[in-house]
Design a protein around this motif. Structure first.
Motif, mmCIF file in Angstrom:
data_model
loop_
_atom_site.group_PDB
_atom_site.id
_atom_site.type_symbol
_atom_site.label_atom_id
_atom_site.label_comp_id
_atom_site.label_asym_id
_atom_site.label_seq_id
_atom_site.Cartn_x
_atom_site.Cartn_y
_atom_site.Cartn_z
ATOM 1 N N GLY A 111 0.823 -1.210 0.000
ATOM 2 C CA GLY A 111 0.000 0.000 0.000
ATOM 3 C C GLY A 111 0.854 1.256 0.000
ATOM 4 N N ALA A 112 1.995 1.220 0.687
ATOM 5 C CA ALA A 112 2.880 2.383 0.712
ATOM 6 C C ALA A 112 3.409 2.687 -0.689
ATOM 7 C CB ALA A 112 4.041 2.132 1.678
ATOM 8 N N LEU A 113 3.744 1.640 -1.455
ATOM 9 C CA LEU A 113 4.219 1.860 -2.821
ATOM 10 C C LEU A 113 3.122 2.469 -3.691
ATOM 11 C CD1 LEU A 113 6.328 -1.348 -3.618
ATOM 12 C CD2 LEU A 113 7.163 0.960 -3.144
ATOM 13 N N GLU A 114 1.896 2.021 -3.488
ATOM 14 C CA GLU A 114 0.782 2.561 -4.270
ATOM 15 C C GLU A 114 0.542 4.027 -3.945
ATOM 16 O OE1 GLU A 114 -2.488 0.068 -3.342
ATOM 17 O OE2 GLU A 114 -1.674 -1.720 -4.346
ATOM 18 N N ARG A 115 0.884 4.441 -2.720
ATOM 19 C CA ARG A 115 0.668 5.826 -2.285
ATOM 20 C C ARG A 115 1.904 6.704 -2.476
ATOM 21 N NH1 ARG A 115 -1.966 2.290 0.915
ATOM 22 N NH2 ARG A 115 -4.136 2.692 1.493
ATOM 23 N N ASN A 116 2.889 6.210 -3.245
ATOM 24 C CA ASN A 116 4.086 6.996 -3.564
ATOM 25 C C ASN A 116 4.835 7.447 -2.317
ATOM 26 O OD1 ASN A 116 3.592 6.898 -6.392
ATOM 27 N ND2 ASN A 116 2.075 8.528 -6.162
ATOM 28 N N THR A 117 5.192 6.495 -1.482
ATOM 29 C CA THR A 117 5.969 6.824 -0.299
ATOM 30 C C THR A 117 7.335 7.399 -0.674
ATOM 31 O OG1 THR A 117 7.022 5.884 1.654
ATOM 32 C CG2 THR A 117 6.804 4.440 -0.224
ATOM 33 N N VAL A 149 9.944 6.705 0.863
ATOM 34 C CA VAL A 149 10.951 5.692 1.194
ATOM 35 C C VAL A 149 10.718 4.431 0.364
ATOM 36 C CG1 VAL A 149 11.567 6.424 3.507
ATOM 37 C CG2 VAL A 149 9.535 5.031 3.163
ATOM 38 N N SER A 150 10.453 4.625 -0.915
ATOM 39 C CA SER A 150 10.131 3.485 -1.779
ATOM 40 C C SER A 150 11.304 2.507 -1.868
ATOM 41 C CB SER A 150 9.739 3.975 -3.172
ATOM 42 O OG SER A 150 10.783 4.770 -3.727
ATOM 43 N N GLY A 151 12.535 3.030 -1.808
ATOM 44 C CA GLY A 151 13.688 2.133 -1.864
ATOM 45 C C GLY A 151 13.720 1.171 -0.692
ATOM 46 N N ILE A 194 13.277 -10.161 -7.868
ATOM 47 C CA ILE A 194 14.106 -9.415 -8.825
ATOM 48 C C ILE A 194 13.449 -8.098 -9.206
ATOM 49 C CG2 ILE A 194 14.989 -9.442 -11.194
ATOM 50 C CD1 ILE A 194 15.373 -12.491 -10.838
ATOM 51 N N SER A 195 12.125 -8.133 -9.415
ATOM 52 C CA SER A 195 11.415 -6.914 -9.826
ATOM 53 C C SER A 195 11.414 -5.855 -8.729
ATOM 54 C CB SER A 195 9.976 -7.262 -10.221
ATOM 55 O OG SER A 195 9.219 -7.665 -9.082
ATOM 56 N N LEU A 196 11.562 -6.279 -7.470
ATOM 57 C CA LEU A 196 11.595 -5.325 -6.360
ATOM 58 C C LEU A 196 13.021 -4.870 -6.036
ATOM 59 C CD1 LEU A 196 9.020 -7.151 -4.080
ATOM 60 C CD2 LEU A 196 8.726 -4.838 -4.982
ATOM 61 N N LEU A 197 13.943 -5.812 -6.028
ATOM 62 C CA LEU A 197 15.305 -5.488 -5.608
ATOM 63 C C LEU A 197 16.075 -4.732 -6.680
ATOM 64 C CD1 LEU A 197 16.129 -8.854 -3.826
ATOM 65 C CD2 LEU A 197 15.764 -6.635 -2.737
ATOM 66 N N GLY A 198 15.725 -4.901 -7.940
ATOM 67 C CA GLY A 198 16.385 -4.155 -9.005
ATOM 68 C C GLY A 198 16.226 -2.653 -8.825
ATOM 69 N N PRO A 199 14.974 -2.140 -8.721
ATOM 70 C CA PRO A 199 14.798 -0.706 -8.467
ATOM 71 C C PRO A 199 15.358 -0.266 -7.112
ATOM 72 C CG PRO A 199 12.780 -1.683 -9.311
ATOM 73 C CD PRO A 199 13.685 -2.811 -9.004
ATOM 74 N N ALA A 200 15.254 -1.135 -6.099
ATOM 75 C CA ALA A 200 15.785 -0.779 -4.779
ATOM 76 C C ALA A 200 17.283 -0.523 -4.854
ATOM 77 C CB ALA A 200 15.493 -1.886 -3.778
ATOM 78 N N ARG A 201 17.981 -1.293 -5.678
ATOM 79 C CA ARG A 201 19.425 -1.099 -5.836
ATOM 80 C C ARG A 201 19.736 0.296 -6.368
ATOM 81 N NH1 ARG A 201 22.061 -4.527 -10.549
ATOM 82 N NH2 ARG A 201 20.466 -3.266 -11.563
ATOM 83 N N THR A 202 18.896 0.781 -7.270
ATOM 84 C CA THR A 202 19.101 2.124 -7.827
ATOM 85 C C THR A 202 18.729 3.209 -6.824
ATOM 86 O OG1 THR A 202 18.622 1.256 -10.036
ATOM 87 C CG2 THR A 202 18.496 3.640 -9.744
ATOM 88 N N GLU A 203 17.653 2.987 -6.080
ATOM 89 C CA GLU A 203 17.166 4.000 -5.149
ATOM 90 C C GLU A 203 17.994 4.077 -3.867
ATOM 91 O OE1 GLU A 203 12.806 4.169 -4.646
ATOM 92 O OE2 GLU A 203 12.702 2.628 -6.202
ATOM 93 N N LEU A 204 18.713 3.022 -3.547
ATOM 94 C CA LEU A 204 19.507 2.988 -2.309
ATOM 95 C C LEU A 204 20.978 2.753 -2.641
ATOM 96 C CD1 LEU A 204 17.124 0.706 -0.205
ATOM 97 C CD2 LEU A 204 17.284 3.198 -0.099
#
Length: 515
Positions: free
Chosen positions: A312-318, A320-322, A342-352
């Motif tokens: 839900g936090a991702l849907e609400r544009n938190t 701290v998405s990373g 993979i679909s979650l950790l790939g963007p997390a790697r860029t954001e963090l």
């Protein structure tokens, strides 16, 4: 005073004072004089007599070791070399021999010829960590500004279970290059092993400096809040979280969400949950509050509820998405949902970019999903860096290369892991497997024994040792190790090759009874 009578020696042809023996070659000049037993030889160039041990012919300047003629073609005829010049030539030749001897000594004289930090690293890899630390200590006393020496010193002290000295060395490395926070965070991890309040005090002091210099370091803010909470300084802890929010670091959540996180860090998880549920009910579009609620639920072990809040936090544009993607990705990885991870950790790697967990676990998800080449690329990048997951990344590369039957590359990856300070039962067991597959059974057994010494309850070491002993037809020893593997694997929750090994043990016992 009478001048000594001079004559030409009939043996060496040199001018010498008349007496019983020639002062040059010892040849007898008088009847009845006995020459010493000295073997003479002639210069290969000018045929003049030279003495045993001579390196340079004093008549023509020829190097007697190499045959090289010092005088260039067309040059002046060689002049007679005096005693002082001859001594200089002899010392020059001796210097050549000394240098050659040092090169020939190889590893025994490596400390004279090599960077002491690299020498210490090699010593540690070969198991001489104490000698490596002694060498590093002497080196940093002479060159305290050598950051690489401090880093290696900290890693080796950590490996030697000396957290106090490890923290000191790593903090010194950080002070020499304060734009790199990694050594500081490693020092904080080492200080966490100190007893009493000493650890949190040292952590807090260092982390206050880190967040002052690096207000965008989320990891540093988080650790500072934990350290202050461990010291019972809850007001300071809440202030740190507030400062983090104002600096745009840490979680970047709204102040209401930060208040709930603060209570969670103080250990009041129920109070934190209640506060955050109230906030999410009042502000249902607040993605940061939903994220904070997901973190608190995760701390309570309520993973399914936590996942719902985090989604839900991702849907609400938190903001701290990373962090949200990282937490969700780790949960999916544990569940075996590798594609989703993979679909979650790939963007997390860029954001963090400052969080080393995201790239490592992203690569691990790629490996488990069967994307070996992509995983190797990620692990290679991590293993060549200086982050906390560099050694583990090299070890994961070794497992992939073993599956590919690339034993040389697997061995090289294991050596890289040891150079990075990794010395675990898993690493030693993998090292043993490489040796065994290469036919080096003695080295394989040694690695397995070292693994069992490092962690007696590590199942895989007993499994590999048992299989090795069976292959050697040492059935009693092999059965004992295999049964120990089954016992440990069942205690750890089963799985693996437990059923297969039980059948093998039964068959081996029947073989022993029949024989």
């Amino acid at each position: 005073m009478a001048v000594a009578e001079m004559m030409q020696c009939p043996f060496c042809g040199k001018e010498t004072a008349a007496g019983r023996n020639c002062v040059h070659c010892g040849g007898p000049l008088r009847k009845g004089a006995v020459a010493p037993k000295v073997t003479t030889k002639n210069c290969p160039n000018c045929k003049a007599a030279v003495q045993p041990g001579d390196i340079i012919c004093v008549a023509c300047g020829t190097n007697l070791l190499t045959g090289q003629i010092v005088l260039k073609p067309g040059g002046e005829p060689p002049k007679r070399v005096g005693r002082r010049a001859r001594r200089s030539l002899l010392w020059g030749g001796a210097a050549v021999l000394i240098a050659a001897a040092l090169v020939g000594l190889g590893a025994g004289a490596a400390w004279l010829l090599r960077d002491p930090v690299e020498t210490a690293r090699k010593m540690a890899v070969s198991g001489n960590s104490l000698d490596a630390l002694a060498l590093l200590q002497k080196h940093v006393e002479r060159r305290p500004e050598d950051r690489n020496a401090r880093l290696l010193q900290g890693k080796l002290y950590w490996q030697a279970n000396q957290p106090d000295r490890a923290a000191e060395a790593l903090e010194a490395a950080y002070r020499q290059q304060e734009e790199d926070v990694t050594p500081a965070l490693m020092a904080v991890a080492a200080a966490a092993k100190l007893g009493g309040q000493e650890g949190p005090k040292r952590q807090a002091a260092l982390l206050r400096d880190v967040v002052r210099r690096h207000p965008d370091s989320q990891r540093a803010w988080h650790l500072l809040a934990l350290a202050l909470g461990a010291m019972g300084l809850h007001a300071d802890q809440a202030a740190a979280i507030k400062d983090a929010g104002q600096a745009g670091a840490a979680s970047g959540t709204s102040m209401g969400a930060l208040s709930g996180v603060s209570r969670g860090l103080e250990g009041d998880l129920e109070g934190a949950e209640k506060s955050l549920r109230t906030l999410t009910a009042a502000a249902p579009d607040n993605g940061d509050a939903a994220a904070a609620l997901g973190f608190v639920l995760s701390l309570q072990g309520r993973e399914d509820e936590a996942a719902g809040a985090l989604e839900g936090a991702l849907e609400r544009n938190t903001t701290v998405s990373g962090q949200v993607r990282l937490r969700l990705g780790l949960a999916e990885l544990r569940r075996g949902n590798y594609e989703r991870a993979i679909s979650l950790l790939g963007p997390a790697r860029t954001e963090l970019p400052d969080d080393p967990r995201a790239p490592f676990f992203h690569a691990l998800a790629l490996q488990n999903a069967g994307l070996a080449e992509e995983a190797l690329t990620e692990f290679e990048r991590l293993s060549t860096a200086s982050g906390p997951y560099a050694g583990q990344a090299a070890l994961q590369m070794a497992t992939l290369y073993l599956k590919m039957d690339s034993l040389d590359r697997a061995g090289a990856s294991i050596r890289r892991a040891t150079e990075l300070g990794l010395s675990s039962a898993r690493m030693l067991t993998l090292q043993g497997r490489v040796h065994a597959l290469q036919g080096n059974n003695g080295e394989a057994e040694e690695s397995y024994r070292r693994a069992m010494q490092a962690e007696p309850d590590y199942p895989a070491a007993h499994l590999e040792m048992g299989l090795l002993q069976v292959s050697r037809n040492a059935l009693p020893e092999g059965i004992r190790e295999l049964e120990r593997y089954v016992e440990l694997a069942r205690a750890a929750g089963g799985g693996g090759r437990v059923n297969e090994i039980e059948v093998l043990v039964s068959q081996l016992r029947q073989t022993m009874q029949a024989s």
